[in-house]
Structures are given as C-alpha cells and as structure tokens.
Design an enzyme around this catalytic site. Sequence first.
Site, short mmCIF file in Angstrom:
data_model
loop_
_atom_site.label_atom_id
_atom_site.label_comp_id
_atom_site.label_asym_id
_atom_site.label_seq_id
_atom_site.Cartn_x
_atom_site.Cartn_y
_atom_site.Cartn_z
N TYR A 148 -54.74 -36.38 -41.12
CA TYR A 148 -53.50 -36.03 -40.25
C TYR A 148 -52.41 -35.35 -40.67
O TYR A 148 -52.00 -35.74 -42.02
CB TYR A 148 -53.30 -37.01 -39.18
CG TYR A 148 -52.34 -38.12 -39.80
CD1 TYR A 148 -50.94 -38.09 -39.51
CD2 TYR A 148 -52.98 -39.37 -40.37
CE1 TYR A 148 -50.33 -39.21 -39.95
CE2 TYR A 148 -52.23 -40.23 -41.08
CZ TYR A 148 -50.90 -40.10 -40.78
OH TYR A 148 -49.95 -41.08 -41.18
N CYS A 149 -51.85 -34.53 -40.27
CA CYS A 149 -50.45 -34.02 -40.36
C CYS A 149 -49.56 -34.03 -39.19
O CYS A 149 -49.73 -34.92 -38.34
CB CYS A 149 -50.44 -32.37 -40.80
SG CYS A 149 -51.14 -31.46 -39.69
N GLY A 150 -48.33 -33.32 -39.02
CA GLY A 150 -47.52 -33.40 -37.90
C GLY A 150 -48.20 -32.61 -36.78
O GLY A 150 -48.18 -33.52 -35.54
N GLY B 122 -51.55 -30.96 -36.81
CA GLY B 122 -53.00 -30.68 -36.84
C GLY B 122 -53.42 -29.42 -37.61
O GLY B 122 -54.66 -29.14 -37.77
N PHE C 238 -50.08 -36.28 -35.93
CA PHE C 238 -49.43 -37.29 -35.71
C PHE C 238 -48.43 -37.21 -34.06
O PHE C 238 -48.38 -38.29 -33.45
CB PHE C 238 -48.21 -37.65 -36.70
CG PHE C 238 -47.51 -39.04 -36.80
CD1 PHE C 238 -48.46 -40.18 -36.77
CD2 PHE C 238 -46.12 -39.06 -36.61
CE1 PHE C 238 -47.88 -41.53 -36.81
CE2 PHE C 238 -45.57 -40.33 -36.56
CZ PHE C 238 -46.53 -41.48 -36.94
#
Length: 143
Positions: free
Chosen positions: A101-103, A105, A130
């Site tokens: 995951y990142c901020g 997607g 996230f």
Amino acid sequence: MRRVWPVLMLLGSLGFAQEMTPGALLQMGSFLKKINPASYLLYAAEARDFVEVFEPFILDVRTNEERARGFIPGSVQIHISQLPDRLSELPKQKDKPILVYCGTGHVSAVAAAYLRALGYREVKNLSGGFRSWLELNLPVQRP
C-alpha cells in the site's frame, strides 16, 4: 500501447522510465497486460479480511513523512525507490501473501507489478491506498 501509457507516465514520474531501455518498457507493458486486476486489487474491507485470514507481509511503500501520520499495524516500510535494493527484507517464499500500500494506491500498484514481475505470486495492492483504509476506520498504528 494505450493501456500501458498511464503506467509509463507513473514510472517516468518516479524516475524509472529514464533508466529502462525501450525493450524493457515494452516487456513491462506486455507483463502488465497479462495481469487480471481481480487477481491483485483489494478494496479496504477485503484487505482487512485478507490481513486477518492470510497474515500477509504488509509492505508500506510511502515516504517517512507519510508513515509518521500513521500506518497499518504490522507493516514494514520500504519506500518504493529503495525496494530494488531491499528485496532481501521481503519473504523468501515467492508464494507468501504480500499486501502493498501507499497513500492512494497508485505507487503501490507499480510496486505490486514489480514484485509480480520478480515472481511473487500472491501480491495484492490496496485499492485507494492508506486513504481508503482510514475511510473505513480500520486499525491504524502511530509512531
């Protein structure tokens, strides 16, 4: 080529495209065309269940500043730019489930595609990143 264009733009913005040969970019595009989104994309509610049932390696590819605002409990942070140099920190078994995951997607989608290209078979990307995890009030750990 139309399907590959957004990925190439993202790779370029991350500094990857300049370092890849045209042939390598075409190979990456061919690889991405073969991946069924249903096989790697998880929405936040599905990701919560995935974490509870499969106990995956959870990979946070965000920056230190983003991580300082909170993270999924049990996750390991390896910024996407460091991922190629820190592969030894990932599970040795290529079939171990991994949730990336990142901020939002988008960056994690690139990381997930990279890991799949390396042979990791059970890589999942958190759709919406996230942010989507937070929207469902799922567990968050703070430093």
